[in-house]
Motif scaffolding. Sequence first.
Motif, PDB file in Angstrom:
ATOM      1  N   ASN A 168      -7.212  -3.099  -1.592  1.00 43.55           N
ATOM      2  CA  ASN A 168      -6.187  -2.210  -2.374  1.00 43.55           C
ATOM      3  C   ASN A 168      -4.838  -2.716  -2.683  1.00 43.55           C
ATOM      4  N   THR A 218      -0.668  -1.622  -3.378  1.00 44.15           N
ATOM      5  CA  THR A 218       0.343  -0.181  -3.112  1.00 44.15           C
ATOM      6  C   THR A 218       1.566  -0.454  -3.993  1.00 44.15           C
ATOM      7  N   ASN A 253       4.683   6.176  -1.577  1.00 42.26           N
ATOM      8  CA  ASN A 253       3.895   5.001  -2.005  1.00 42.26           C
ATOM      9  C   ASN A 253       2.692   5.638  -2.605  1.00 42.26           C
ATOM     10  N   ARG A 254       2.085   5.034  -3.585  1.00 45.99           N
ATOM     11  CA  ARG A 254       0.969   5.115  -4.191  1.00 45.99           C
ATOM     12  C   ARG A 254      -0.001   4.160  -4.094  1.00 45.99           C
ATOM     13  N   ASN A 255      -1.425   4.597  -3.668  1.00 47.36           N
ATOM     14  CA  ASN A 255      -2.505   3.449  -3.658  1.00 47.36           C
ATOM     15  C   ASN A 255      -2.964   3.221  -4.766  1.00 47.36           C
ATOM     16  N   GLY A 300      -6.232   1.569  -5.520  1.00 47.63           N
ATOM     17  CA  GLY A 300      -7.645   1.224  -4.927  1.00 47.63           C
ATOM     18  C   GLY A 300      -8.187   0.152  -5.733  1.00 47.63           C
TER      19      GLY A 300
END
Length: 191
Positions: free
Chosen positions: A157, A159, A167-169, A171
């Motif tokens: 993953n 970030t 924060n935004r992952n 994936g």
Amino acid sequence: MRTRTRLLASTAVAILVVTALANPASASPSLRDPSLASFQGRTIDLSKSWQGAQVCAVLSRSEVRCYATNEQATADLAPRISSTGTTRSAGPIGTFAWNGCDNSWICIWEHASFQGRKLQFNDEYWHDLDEWGFKDQTSSWTNNQGGSWTGCSGSDNGTLGDGAGDNRNMGACTASANLGSYNDRAEHIHG
Ligand SMILES: [Ca+2]
Ligand SMILES: [Ca+2]
Ligand SMILES: [Ca+2]
């Protein structure tokens, strides 16, 4: 004299140890990434101008390479995949690029729908996007770390961080063509 030299040496070591302990590398986004990149045989400062480059790849803390076209970046960087595995050397099969992001990389673009200048990463540490003139510019991304014969099957993953704790992952094996309310907000990226 000998004793004194030894004392000085151990004092220096102690200072180094204390400094290292005071700055744990993983505690916060690294601000040490270089702005300098190689591009068409010269060195450019990405924090000032990309000078016509369209793709820049962060290979390590000390090596960034830029290219005028996606094709040039792919030819230099993408792992060639064969039925027996992955290799850096040239091969006949291809690179399994996705949205224009080569296998083994996570890519961010300045515009939505994977358009405009592109930065690509894969290292597991925080990068400061300001180093490369990319602060508050990211509008789309693709995480293509883990491509294979059977499609993307990665578990790596990434970030995005806005510098204020939001924060935004990203994936493994996912992408976003439009970041919505997070558009042009990312200041850091972890590959
Ligand atoms: Ca990675
Ligand atoms: Ca943008
Ligand atoms: Ca990762």
